[in-house]
Motif scaffolding. Sequence first.
Motif, short mmCIF file in Angstrom:
data_model
loop_
_atom_site.label_atom_id
_atom_site.label_comp_id
_atom_site.label_asym_id
_atom_site.label_seq_id
_atom_site.Cartn_x
_atom_site.Cartn_y
_atom_site.Cartn_z
N LEU A 358 12.25 32.71 41.95
CA LEU A 358 13.48 33.34 41.50
C LEU A 358 14.71 32.57 41.96
O LEU A 358 15.66 32.38 41.20
CB LEU A 358 13.53 34.78 42.03
N PHE A 359 14.68 32.12 43.22
CA PHE A 359 15.86 31.44 43.78
C PHE A 359 15.75 29.92 43.73
O PHE A 359 16.72 29.23 44.01
CB PHE A 359 16.08 31.88 45.23
N GLY A 360 14.56 29.41 43.39
CA GLY A 360 14.39 27.96 43.37
C GLY A 360 15.26 27.26 42.35
O GLY A 360 15.81 26.19 42.61
N GLY A 361 15.41 27.89 41.16
CA GLY A 361 16.24 27.28 40.12
C GLY A 361 17.70 27.16 40.53
O GLY A 361 18.34 26.14 40.33
N LYS A 362 18.22 28.23 41.14
CA LYS A 362 19.61 28.19 41.60
C LYS A 362 19.80 27.15 42.70
O LYS A 362 20.80 26.44 42.73
CB LYS A 362 20.02 29.57 42.10
N ALA A 369 17.07 18.19 43.75
CA ALA A 369 15.62 18.35 43.90
C ALA A 369 15.12 17.98 45.29
O ALA A 369 14.24 18.65 45.84
CB ALA A 369 14.89 17.50 42.86
N ARG A 370 15.67 16.94 45.87
CA ARG A 370 15.10 16.43 47.12
C ARG A 370 15.15 17.44 48.26
O ARG A 370 14.12 17.72 48.88
CB ARG A 370 15.80 15.13 47.54
N PRO A 371 16.31 18.02 48.59
CA PRO A 371 16.32 18.98 49.70
C PRO A 371 15.48 20.23 49.44
O PRO A 371 14.84 20.74 50.35
CB PRO A 371 17.81 19.32 49.87
N VAL A 372 15.46 20.71 48.18
CA VAL A 372 14.69 21.92 47.88
C VAL A 372 13.20 21.62 47.96
O VAL A 372 12.43 22.38 48.57
CB VAL A 372 15.06 22.46 46.48
N LEU A 413 8.43 24.03 46.12
CA LEU A 413 8.08 22.62 45.93
C LEU A 413 7.82 22.27 44.47
O LEU A 413 8.37 21.29 43.94
CB LEU A 413 6.85 22.28 46.77
N LEU A 414 7.00 23.06 43.79
CA LEU A 414 6.49 22.67 42.48
C LEU A 414 7.57 22.58 41.40
O LEU A 414 7.65 21.60 40.67
CB LEU A 414 5.40 23.63 42.03
N MET A 415 8.41 23.63 41.29
CA MET A 415 9.41 23.64 40.23
C MET A 415 10.42 22.49 40.37
O MET A 415 10.66 21.76 39.40
CB MET A 415 10.11 25.00 40.18
N PRO A 416 11.02 22.26 41.54
CA PRO A 416 11.98 21.15 41.66
C PRO A 416 11.34 19.78 41.44
O PRO A 416 11.92 18.94 40.77
CB PRO A 416 12.51 21.29 43.09
N ILE A 417 10.13 19.57 42.01
CA ILE A 417 9.53 18.24 41.90
C ILE A 417 9.12 17.95 40.47
O ILE A 417 9.24 16.83 39.98
CB ILE A 417 8.32 18.11 42.87
N THR A 418 8.66 18.98 39.75
CA THR A 418 8.27 18.78 38.35
C THR A 418 9.49 18.55 37.48
O THR A 418 9.51 17.66 36.62
CB THR A 418 7.48 20.01 37.85
N THR A 419 10.55 19.34 37.70
CA THR A 419 11.78 19.18 36.92
C THR A 419 12.38 17.80 37.14
O THR A 419 12.77 17.11 36.20
CB THR A 419 12.80 20.26 37.32
N TRP A 420 12.44 17.40 38.40
CA TRP A 420 13.01 16.09 38.73
C TRP A 420 12.22 14.96 38.10
O TRP A 420 12.79 14.03 37.52
CB TRP A 420 13.05 15.92 40.25
N SER A 421 10.89 15.02 38.20
CA SER A 421 10.07 13.93 37.68
C SER A 421 10.18 13.82 36.16
O SER A 421 10.26 12.72 35.61
CB SER A 421 8.61 14.12 38.10
N VAL A 500 11.53 10.88 46.54
CA VAL A 500 12.47 11.61 45.67
C VAL A 500 13.87 11.16 46.02
O VAL A 500 14.57 11.76 46.84
CB VAL A 500 12.32 13.14 45.85
N ARG A 501 14.26 10.08 45.39
CA ARG A 501 15.57 9.48 45.66
C ARG A 501 16.20 8.99 44.36
O ARG A 501 15.57 9.01 43.32
CB ARG A 501 15.43 8.30 46.63
N GLY A 502 17.43 8.50 44.44
CA GLY A 502 18.07 7.90 43.29
C GLY A 502 19.06 8.83 42.62
O GLY A 502 19.24 9.98 42.99
#
Length: 521
Positions: A358-362, A369-372, A413-421, A500-502
Amino acid sequence: MAGTAQRRNLGTALTREESYVDGKLTHTAFVSLAILTFITFVGNFTQLQLSAALPSIVDEFGINVTTGQWLTSVFQLVMGVMVPLTAFLTRRFSTRQIVIVSMAVFTLGSVCAWLAPSFLMLLFGRVLEAIGTGVMWPVLQITVFSIFPLSRRGAAMGMVGIAMSVAPAIGPTLGGLQTDANGWRSIFLTLTVIGAVSLVAACLWLHNFGEHDATARADFFSVALSILGFGGLMFGFTNIENYPFSNPMVWASMLVGLVGIVWFVVRQVHRAHIYKESVAGTATSAAGAAPEPPLLDLGVLRNRSFTVGTLTASLAFFAFSSILVIMPLYIQNDRGFSATMSGLIMLPGAIGQCISQLFGGKALDRFGARPVALFGAIVLTVGTIGMSLISSDTWIWWVSICQFVRQIGMGSLLMPITTWSLNCLEPEEISAGSAVTNTARQVAGAMGAPILVILMETFTAVRHASGVDLIAANIFGIQWALRISAALCLIMVFLVACGVRGNGAGSAHDVTRRALARLRK
């Protein structure tokens, strides 16, 4: 316009203008989307529902735990095979055709499992269930993207994502309740009824979305290679407990699996090369027709950021799924609690993952993505380390607390890393990237359970051979399986911290830059 959409023939595809009017879904589109979401929820719910019932099934059929966990692993493996096939299915068939056939297969599988006289028939039923539901999540994603405008897709996928993350988490709880109340077969009786109701609902109210091409072709040889490769490798791992490594049931199965995987990869790379040449107008197939795209376009793995994200997500599924198989064994077999208690103990984890989703997207929009993702990986590691401290007299709700912490980390972990990639890919590569990362995650989840269960039973056997009683030896084996899982989580921490950089979409720098640009307008 809304009235026109509702009067449309079920076989005619709804356009976006007929589905989304004045900032909201039309009634027709809402009903269709609700049916798709419910069916997808059921599929994800079914995936791990047998975790709490596994000890009962092992006892009834007189099999070992490594063989029994195939009921979960083969479900994930078949779903992993179905994900890349969805790209062809959605090109070739309409939404209604896919869903109706899928639910018919799912219902048939549930009946086979409900009435199964042997473990093989039960396993066959699970395979049919996985075939029936494996395509639903990609179909739901495609439908959401075809209905909602760009400005509303994030919120729509977020709501659907919460439902999908909660489904596999509450599966073990309800499965445990049903097992204690009416036996494990009642689980499949319920799924048979749900499948039949879903099938009727799809026939009566589901509309088509998007167009399809009845002449599209698929590379079914690649599908066969993926089944042979991953299935052979898993079969070899599973047989380690029953046969020495020198037995052909082990080494030959693994060899066939490895050959199948290598052949599959080489074929995908070759077909991707031919397809790109055909798009450029320099090649045609042997039959003179334009070549079809590969089942999986592995060329996206040349993108370093996408590869890091896919590897991290796959490790997370590998470590996470296995725990949902191992911990019910500890709770029921070693501590003597019921299947209902096993499910209730694991239930708070569903709440934790719902909170983080619920709060991961915000948090992703605000911090990048990296800090989350780093927070999620660290929390997942801490929760797994805490769970590895269990013993024969540990407060049983300690397991529940640790699982709550673990699923907070998993959701973060999953939502930010997938969105970022995926954001690091070119727009035309998103579809291929989604297929690759979803397939990798499903296969990793399917492989995680048998591998860690085999390691657990190996440690148990060594400890028991030294004179320790069986329960104490089994707890020792579970402790070491959890420690290995924690080590994998620690690897994820380093992958996120270093990889997860750049300035790609999803990085904190890029989010800040876009925010400043909006302020200047």
